[in-house]
Scaffold this active site. Structure first.
Site, mmCIF file in Angstrom:
data_model
loop_
_atom_site.group_PDB
_atom_site.id
_atom_site.type_symbol
_atom_site.label_atom_id
_atom_site.label_comp_id
_atom_site.label_asym_id
_atom_site.label_seq_id
_atom_site.Cartn_x
_atom_site.Cartn_y
_atom_site.Cartn_z
ATOM 1 N N ASP A 243 -3.764 11.993 -0.890
ATOM 2 C CA ASP A 243 -2.372 11.830 -0.462
ATOM 3 C C ASP A 243 -1.396 11.816 -1.641
ATOM 4 O O ASP A 243 -1.766 11.512 -2.775
ATOM 5 C CB ASP A 243 -2.216 10.485 0.267
ATOM 6 C CG ASP A 243 -2.910 10.464 1.615
ATOM 7 O OD1 ASP A 243 -3.706 11.381 1.897
ATOM 8 O OD2 ASP A 243 -2.649 9.518 2.374
ATOM 9 N N HIS B 113 2.611 14.871 5.184
ATOM 10 C CA HIS B 113 2.690 13.447 4.823
ATOM 11 C C HIS B 113 4.151 13.016 4.661
ATOM 12 O O HIS B 113 4.447 12.133 3.870
ATOM 13 C CB HIS B 113 1.901 13.218 3.530
ATOM 14 C CG HIS B 113 1.571 11.776 3.229
ATOM 15 N ND1 HIS B 113 1.093 10.893 4.166
ATOM 16 C CD2 HIS B 113 1.650 11.062 2.072
ATOM 17 C CE1 HIS B 113 0.900 9.706 3.601
ATOM 18 N NE2 HIS B 113 1.237 9.780 2.334
ATOM 19 N N HIS C 187 8.341 10.083 2.173
ATOM 20 C CA HIS C 187 7.367 9.003 2.105
ATOM 21 C C HIS C 187 7.970 7.644 2.463
ATOM 22 O O HIS C 187 7.704 6.624 1.834
ATOM 23 C CB HIS C 187 6.721 8.923 0.705
ATOM 24 C CG HIS C 187 5.336 8.328 0.738
ATOM 25 N ND1 HIS C 187 5.093 6.992 0.506
ATOM 26 C CD2 HIS C 187 4.125 8.870 0.979
ATOM 27 C CE1 HIS C 187 3.788 6.759 0.596
ATOM 28 N NE2 HIS C 187 3.185 7.880 0.876
ATOM 29 N N TYR D 171 1.656 4.790 4.395
ATOM 30 C CA TYR D 171 1.235 3.386 4.594
ATOM 31 C C TYR D 171 0.456 3.199 5.903
ATOM 32 O O TYR D 171 0.228 2.066 6.339
ATOM 33 C CB TYR D 171 2.446 2.432 4.559
ATOM 34 C CG TYR D 171 3.460 2.805 3.520
ATOM 35 C CD1 TYR D 171 3.182 2.617 2.159
ATOM 36 C CD2 TYR D 171 4.679 3.396 3.872
ATOM 37 C CE1 TYR D 171 4.099 3.006 1.186
ATOM 38 C CE2 TYR D 171 5.595 3.780 2.904
ATOM 39 C CZ TYR D 171 5.294 3.589 1.571
ATOM 40 O OH TYR D 171 6.195 3.983 0.615
ATOM 41 N N HIS E 164 -5.850 9.095 -3.472
ATOM 42 C CA HIS E 164 -4.519 9.577 -3.877
ATOM 43 C C HIS E 164 -4.613 10.380 -5.166
ATOM 44 O O HIS E 164 -4.970 9.818 -6.208
ATOM 45 C CB HIS E 164 -3.577 8.380 -4.083
ATOM 46 C CG HIS E 164 -3.344 7.583 -2.840
ATOM 47 N ND1 HIS E 164 -4.254 6.652 -2.371
ATOM 48 C CD2 HIS E 164 -2.313 7.588 -1.942
ATOM 49 C CE1 HIS E 164 -3.780 6.119 -1.244
ATOM 50 N NE2 HIS E 164 -2.612 6.668 -0.970
HETATM 51 ZN ZN LIG Z 1 1.175 8.264 0.925
#
Ligand SMILES: [Zn+2]
Length: 270
Positions: free
Chosen positions: A85, A136, A140, A177, A231
């Site tokens: 991510d 995504h 964010h 999240y 990530h």
């Molecule tokens: Zn993220």
């Protein structure tokens, strides 16, 4: 003295020119041309890792009927999906792509729209190397705090950026999240066709616990069908990947993309 090296050189050139047309090809009795081995060339040695993910030809098709949310695939087969991510990131994403390519592993990247706009060439490389791209959001933010119109804008701006950079559409989404109400998930599935993709394994790598902790959490928590969260934004996460991926391969897991996991689920329910 000056002529001495020239004579062998001229000889060598004439030899190469005269034999050029016959290297590798040989006419057989029935007139067909067969190829004979060119044993004069050796590929330079490259130290590939010992373990490589097998070539996996699983289909990746699924429809909205697959269901709203997923954190894993089927548990009776050793397929797993690595997800990364918050990229693309200028330094860490190319490094991760090299690590994945060396092991023949296809992963799924949940990219942030504004990063895609910043690094369209990296987004293209992700797709060109056979990985899957997921949505995504653009900025964010916590989608639970946004209006429906704002959520739709986050999704569609990111989709536009991905399509512009790569020519392909994202198939799934992951909420920043992990925050997304059920009603919002259903709205996104209906409007964009994206199932919401959560995870079965979270090494909490964003807290930067160190390479060995990230590795041991992933290795101990991953089971059949797991979707693993990580990530590529964080350098230590990428540092942990070579030994983590090798460890997962050694345990017999096979890496596929999220859409391939979903297709298998859909195939079982048919
Ligand atoms: Zn993220």
């Amino acid at each position: 003295m000056i002529l001495r090296p020239l004579i062998p050189l001229a000889l060598a050139v004439s030899l190469v020119v005269s034999s050029c047309s016959s290297i590798g090809d040989k006419k057989t009795g029935d007139g067909k041309i067969s190829t004979i081995a060119n044993t004069g060339y050796r590929s330079p040695y490259y130290a590939w890792p010992a373990r490589r993910n097998p070539d996996i030809g699983l289909p990746s098709y699924f429809t909205k009927s697959i269901g709203v949310s997923h954190s894993r695939g089927l548990t009776n087969q050793p397929y797993i999906a690595m997800t990364f991510d918050d990229g693309p990131h200028a330094k860490n994403t190319p490094r991760l792509l090299d690590i994945l390519r060396q092991r023949n592993i296809k992963a799924t990247f949940y990219v942030i729209g504004k990063n895609v706009d910043m690094y369209p060439y990296l987004t293209r490389r992700i797709v060109a190397e056979g990985h899957e791209i997921g949505n995504h959001t653009y900025t964010h933010r916590n989608l639970k705090r946004l209006s429906d119109a704002q959520v739709i804008s986050e999704m569609s701006r990111t989709r536009t950026s991905i399509v512009k950079a790569t020519g392909v559409q994202p198939r799934t989404m992951r909420p920043p999240y992990g925050a997304l109400y059920q009603r919002q998930r259903e709205m996104i599935l209906n409007k964009f066709g994206y199932p919401t993709i959560m995870w079965a394994v979270d090494p909490r790598d964003w807290q930067r616990p160190g390479v060995s902790v990230v590795r041991s959490r992933i290795l101990s928590d991953t089971t059949n069908g797991a979707i693993v969260l990580a990530h590529d934004l964080h350098a230590p996460t990428v540092d942990a990947m070579p030994s983590t991926l090798d460890g997962l391969l050694a345990k017999g897991f096979k890496f596929v993309t999220v859409s391939q996991l979903l297709n298998q689920k859909a195939a079982r329910s048919r």
